[in-house]
Design a protein around this motif. Structure first.
Motif, PDB file in Angstrom:
ATOM      1  N   GLU A  15       0.846  -1.184   0.000  1.00  0.00           N
ATOM      2  CA  GLU A  15       0.000   0.000   0.000  1.00  0.00           C
ATOM      3  C   GLU A  15       0.883   1.236   0.000  1.00  0.00           C
ATOM      4  O   GLU A  15       2.050   1.175   0.398  1.00  0.00           O
ATOM      5  CB  GLU A  15      -0.903   0.017   1.243  1.00  0.00           C
ATOM      6  CG  GLU A  15      -1.860  -1.151   1.370  1.00  0.00           C
ATOM      7  CD  GLU A  15      -3.041  -1.060   0.408  1.00  0.00           C
ATOM      8  OE1 GLU A  15      -3.226   0.003  -0.206  1.00  0.00           O
ATOM      9  OE2 GLU A  15      -3.776  -2.070   0.284  1.00  0.00           O
ATOM     10  N   ARG A  23      -1.437   1.113  -4.661  1.00  0.00           N
ATOM     11  CA  ARG A  23      -1.740  -0.219  -4.134  1.00  0.00           C
ATOM     12  C   ARG A  23      -1.106  -1.294  -5.025  1.00  0.00           C
ATOM     13  O   ARG A  23      -1.233  -1.249  -6.254  1.00  0.00           O
ATOM     14  CB  ARG A  23      -3.250  -0.418  -4.087  1.00  0.00           C
ATOM     15  CG  ARG A  23      -3.665  -1.713  -3.417  1.00  0.00           C
ATOM     16  CD  ARG A  23      -5.162  -1.814  -3.295  1.00  0.00           C
ATOM     17  NE  ARG A  23      -5.538  -2.998  -2.561  1.00  0.00           N
ATOM     18  CZ  ARG A  23      -6.781  -3.375  -2.330  1.00  0.00           C
ATOM     19  NH1 ARG A  23      -7.792  -2.636  -2.793  1.00  0.00           N
ATOM     20  NH2 ARG A  23      -7.037  -4.465  -1.652  1.00  0.00           N
ATOM     21  N   GLY A  24      -0.399  -2.233  -4.396  1.00  0.00           N
ATOM     22  CA  GLY A  24       0.274  -3.285  -5.142  1.00  0.00           C
ATOM     23  C   GLY A  24       1.668  -2.929  -5.606  1.00  0.00           C
ATOM     24  O   GLY A  24       2.376  -3.762  -6.151  1.00  0.00           O
ATOM     25  N   LYS A  73       6.012  -2.946   5.752  1.00  0.00           N
ATOM     26  CA  LYS A  73       4.862  -2.089   5.977  1.00  0.00           C
ATOM     27  C   LYS A  73       5.303  -0.785   6.633  1.00  0.00           C
ATOM     28  O   LYS A  73       6.182  -0.761   7.479  1.00  0.00           O
ATOM     29  CB  LYS A  73       3.831  -2.798   6.862  1.00  0.00           C
ATOM     30  CG  LYS A  73       3.290  -4.106   6.280  1.00  0.00           C
ATOM     31  CD  LYS A  73       2.596  -3.879   4.953  1.00  0.00           C
ATOM     32  CE  LYS A  73       1.277  -3.107   5.116  1.00  0.00           C
ATOM     33  NZ  LYS A  73       0.597  -2.936   3.802  1.00  0.00           N
TER      34      LYS A  73
END
Length: 201
Positions: free
Chosen positions: A58, A155-156, A185
């Motif tokens: 993300e 995203r991705g 993350k």
């Protein structure tokens, strides 16, 4: 349209960056992928393989990309082989208001489809974000054993690579590159990553 390979799949390449170019495959954190790439396209534009979606990535995350190996499609010597471009798709805020589309290759967003012109009108040339969002051989030769840390903007992540170079003359040829991808993350906030970090072998 030139076709590139990802595993057993044959997929169209792309010469521009845009967040709406769809991913052609997925890789999980810790997984590896082989991309079979072409040399220059048209007026010496880099033809990129991908994008590859990193599962769970993300905006605000970081992906760590390790170069495992690079080889020539013709089996010739690959001394000093390195990609010219490795990067993630830019966010919408990095795109210009409008540029001249001039028929770029946009992967599976093909001419004749309803979304081709809107994407083509704002897509950035493959090397346009060098040093800001993508890693470039102008900054460092990313040979086997190198590592690239890339902030995620969409995203991705949508990782692409290409423009493979071989030898001291930096000649772009058809070839393959093996990459391993790990996801961290909230890496942008945790490690203050604001652009590509290139760690040559």
């Amino acid at each position: 349209m030139p076709l590139l390979s990802y595993g057993a799949q044959t997929v169209p390449g792309h010469t521009r960056w845009h967040p709406e170019i769809p991913a052609v495959a997925e890789v999980i954190s810790g997984g590896s992928v082989r991309m079979e790439c072409r040399g220059f396209w048209g007026a010496r534009e880099a033809l990129l393989c991908g994008p590859i979606a990193v599962v769970g990535a993300e905006p605000g995350d970081v992906i760590v990309v390790d170069v495992l190996g690079i080889g020539r499609a013709d089996g010739g010597p690959a001394l000093g082989a390195h990609p010219g471009v490795v990067g993630c798709a830019p966010g919408d805020d990095a795109l210009p208001v409008e540029v001249e589309p001039d028929g770029p290759l946009l992967g599976r967003v093909r001419p004749g489809l309803a979304d081709y012109q809107p994407v083509a009108a704002r897509a950035l040339r493959s090397a346009a974000l060098a040093g800001q969002i993508v890693g470039s051989c102008a900054d460092a030769r990313l040979t086997a054993g190198s590592r690239i840390v890339l902030p995620v903007h969409v995203r991705g992540a949508k990782l692409s690579a290409g423009d493979l170079h071989f030898g001291d003359g930096c000649t772009a040829l058809d070839g393959w590159i093996d990459l391993r991808v790990n996801l961290t993350k909230r890496g942008v906030e945790r490690f203050h990553v604001t652009g590509p970090l290139l760690m040559p072998a």
